[in-house]
Design a protein around this motif. Structure first.
Motif, mmCIF file in Angstrom:
data_model
loop_
_atom_site.group_PDB
_atom_site.id
_atom_site.type_symbol
_atom_site.label_atom_id
_atom_site.label_comp_id
_atom_site.label_asym_id
_atom_site.label_seq_id
_atom_site.Cartn_x
_atom_site.Cartn_y
_atom_site.Cartn_z
ATOM 1 N N LEU A 70 0.832 -1.205 0.000
ATOM 2 C CA LEU A 70 0.000 0.000 0.000
ATOM 3 C C LEU A 70 0.868 1.257 0.000
ATOM 4 C CD1 LEU A 70 -2.716 1.465 0.200
ATOM 5 C CD2 LEU A 70 -2.605 1.115 2.677
ATOM 6 N N ASP A 71 1.885 1.276 0.829
ATOM 7 C CA ASP A 71 2.775 2.433 0.887
ATOM 8 C C ASP A 71 3.469 2.662 -0.452
ATOM 9 O OD1 ASP A 71 2.066 2.762 3.542
ATOM 10 O OD2 ASP A 71 3.870 1.765 4.321
ATOM 11 N N ALA A 72 3.893 1.578 -1.112
ATOM 12 C CA ALA A 72 4.566 1.697 -2.411
ATOM 13 C C ALA A 72 3.610 2.217 -3.484
ATOM 14 C CB ALA A 72 5.149 0.347 -2.825
ATOM 15 N N ILE A 73 2.377 1.733 -3.483
ATOM 16 C CA ILE A 73 1.389 2.207 -4.463
ATOM 17 C C ILE A 73 1.105 3.681 -4.230
ATOM 18 C CG2 ILE A 73 -0.990 1.996 -5.274
ATOM 19 C CD1 ILE A 73 -0.823 -0.986 -4.402
ATOM 20 N N LEU A 79 -2.845 9.871 -6.407
ATOM 21 C CA LEU A 79 -4.162 10.247 -6.924
ATOM 22 C C LEU A 79 -5.194 9.139 -6.708
ATOM 23 C CD1 LEU A 79 -5.966 12.258 -8.431
ATOM 24 C CD2 LEU A 79 -5.229 11.186 -10.550
ATOM 25 N N LEU A 80 -4.749 7.879 -6.715
ATOM 26 C CA LEU A 80 -5.686 6.774 -6.497
ATOM 27 C C LEU A 80 -6.370 6.858 -5.141
ATOM 28 C CD1 LEU A 80 -3.661 3.743 -7.888
ATOM 29 C CD2 LEU A 80 -5.519 5.001 -8.993
ATOM 30 N N PHE A 81 -5.753 7.561 -4.208
ATOM 31 C CA PHE A 81 -6.275 7.638 -2.862
ATOM 32 C C PHE A 81 -6.810 9.024 -2.537
ATOM 33 C CE2 PHE A 81 -2.890 4.514 -3.179
ATOM 34 C CZ PHE A 81 -3.589 3.372 -2.806
ATOM 35 N N GLU A 82 -7.071 9.825 -3.554
ATOM 36 C CA GLU A 82 -7.544 11.200 -3.376
ATOM 37 C C GLU A 82 -8.887 11.238 -2.648
ATOM 38 O OE1 GLU A 82 -6.996 15.208 -3.506
ATOM 39 O OE2 GLU A 82 -5.606 13.721 -4.286
ATOM 40 N N GLY A 83 -9.700 10.222 -2.842
ATOM 41 C CA GLY A 83 -11.002 10.180 -2.184
ATOM 42 C C GLY A 83 -10.934 9.798 -0.722
ATOM 43 N N SER A 97 -10.221 -1.932 0.610
ATOM 44 C CA SER A 97 -10.343 -1.285 -0.691
ATOM 45 C C SER A 97 -10.364 0.233 -0.569
ATOM 46 C CB SER A 97 -11.619 -1.761 -1.392
ATOM 47 O OG SER A 97 -12.725 -1.548 -0.557
ATOM 48 N N TRP A 98 -9.928 0.870 -1.651
ATOM 49 C CA TRP A 98 -9.962 2.323 -1.797
ATOM 50 C C TRP A 98 -10.533 2.611 -3.176
ATOM 51 C CZ3 TRP A 98 -6.304 -0.410 0.638
ATOM 52 C CH2 TRP A 98 -5.977 -0.021 1.948
ATOM 53 N N ALA A 145 -10.838 1.211 -8.563
ATOM 54 C CA ALA A 145 -10.865 0.530 -7.273
ATOM 55 C C ALA A 145 -9.508 -0.133 -7.067
ATOM 56 C CB ALA A 145 -11.970 -0.512 -7.230
ATOM 57 N N THR A 146 -8.936 0.070 -5.897
ATOM 58 C CA THR A 146 -7.669 -0.549 -5.520
ATOM 59 C C THR A 146 -7.948 -1.404 -4.293
ATOM 60 O OG1 THR A 146 -6.466 1.395 -6.307
ATOM 61 C CG2 THR A 146 -5.280 -0.122 -4.844
ATOM 62 N N ILE A 147 -7.643 -2.690 -4.397
ATOM 63 C CA ILE A 147 -7.934 -3.631 -3.312
ATOM 64 C C ILE A 147 -6.649 -4.330 -2.911
ATOM 65 C CG2 ILE A 147 -9.295 -5.635 -2.606
ATOM 66 C CD1 ILE A 147 -11.250 -4.855 -4.925
ATOM 67 N N LEU A 148 -6.378 -4.321 -1.618
ATOM 68 C CA LEU A 148 -5.221 -5.047 -1.091
ATOM 69 C C LEU A 148 -5.701 -6.238 -0.292
ATOM 70 C CD1 LEU A 148 -3.540 -1.917 -0.905
ATOM 71 C CD2 LEU A 148 -2.004 -3.841 -0.778
ATOM 72 N N VAL A 149 -5.043 -7.380 -0.535
ATOM 73 C CA VAL A 149 -5.416 -8.631 0.113
ATOM 74 C C VAL A 149 -4.186 -9.197 0.806
ATOM 75 C CG1 VAL A 149 -6.304 -10.963 -0.242
ATOM 76 C CG2 VAL A 149 -7.102 -9.092 -1.716
#
Length: 175
Positions: A70-73, A79-83, A97-98, A145-149
């Protein structure tokens, strides 16, 4: 399924064709999960990008180091996490998810759908509704949508169950 951050009671949906990409699984397993996300998207009426390959706007990262991923992304694509407020970029759940989305007002003006309640007053743009009690005139949409598992959390899970769960996470703006 929570409403759009900035629109009380209004739910967000996909308007752009969806294209899932799963990273961190074997190619065969990733294909099965991506196909299931597409199937569910079709069943719920989300538009599908049928090009092969297509530019992914649903990205699922399966990793043994989710917070580091997540930190690397975020370092490369903030911008993917602007919301989401930056303080929300912490992994709290095994699957998280974000979403990046936009709202379009009555006049067709688009702005990023951000959580204005957590920002200083007057930091968010205004939208023109001109709606009524049945229809707001404002349209929220998910664009990425960005999802980390956490890979440890899905051990023993079937690919079908994983695909269904990730489809829910990808297609609905979930907490």
């Amino acid at each position: 399924m929570p409403p759009s951050y900035s629109l009380e009671g209004q739910f967000t949906k996909w308007k752009l064709p969806v294209c899932p990409r799963v990273l961190g699984l074997t190619p065969a397993a990733a294909y099965v999960v991506e196909r299931r996300i597409r199937e569910v998207a079709g069943q719920v009426g989300a538009p599908l990008d049928r090009r092969d390959p297509c530019p992914p706007n649903i990205r699922v990262f399966v990793t043994t180091e989710p917070q580091e991923t997540l930190d690397a992304i975020a370092a490369q694509e903030i911008l993917l996490f602007e919301g989401s407020p930056l303080r929300e970029l912490k992994l709290r759940y095994p699957v998280q998810s974000w979403y990046l989305g936009y709202i379009t007002d009555f006049w067709g003006n688009r702005q990023i759908d951000v959580d204005c309640y957590l920002e200083p007053p007057n930091s968010c743009g205004r939208t023109v509704s001109l709606g009524n009690r049945l229809r707001t005139g404002v349209k929220p949409e998910i664009t990425i949508a960005t999802i980390l598992v956490d890979a440890a959390a899905i051990k023993g899970m079937t690919l079908g169950s994983l695909g269904d769960y990730l489809a829910l996470m990808a297609l609905a703006k979930t907490p």
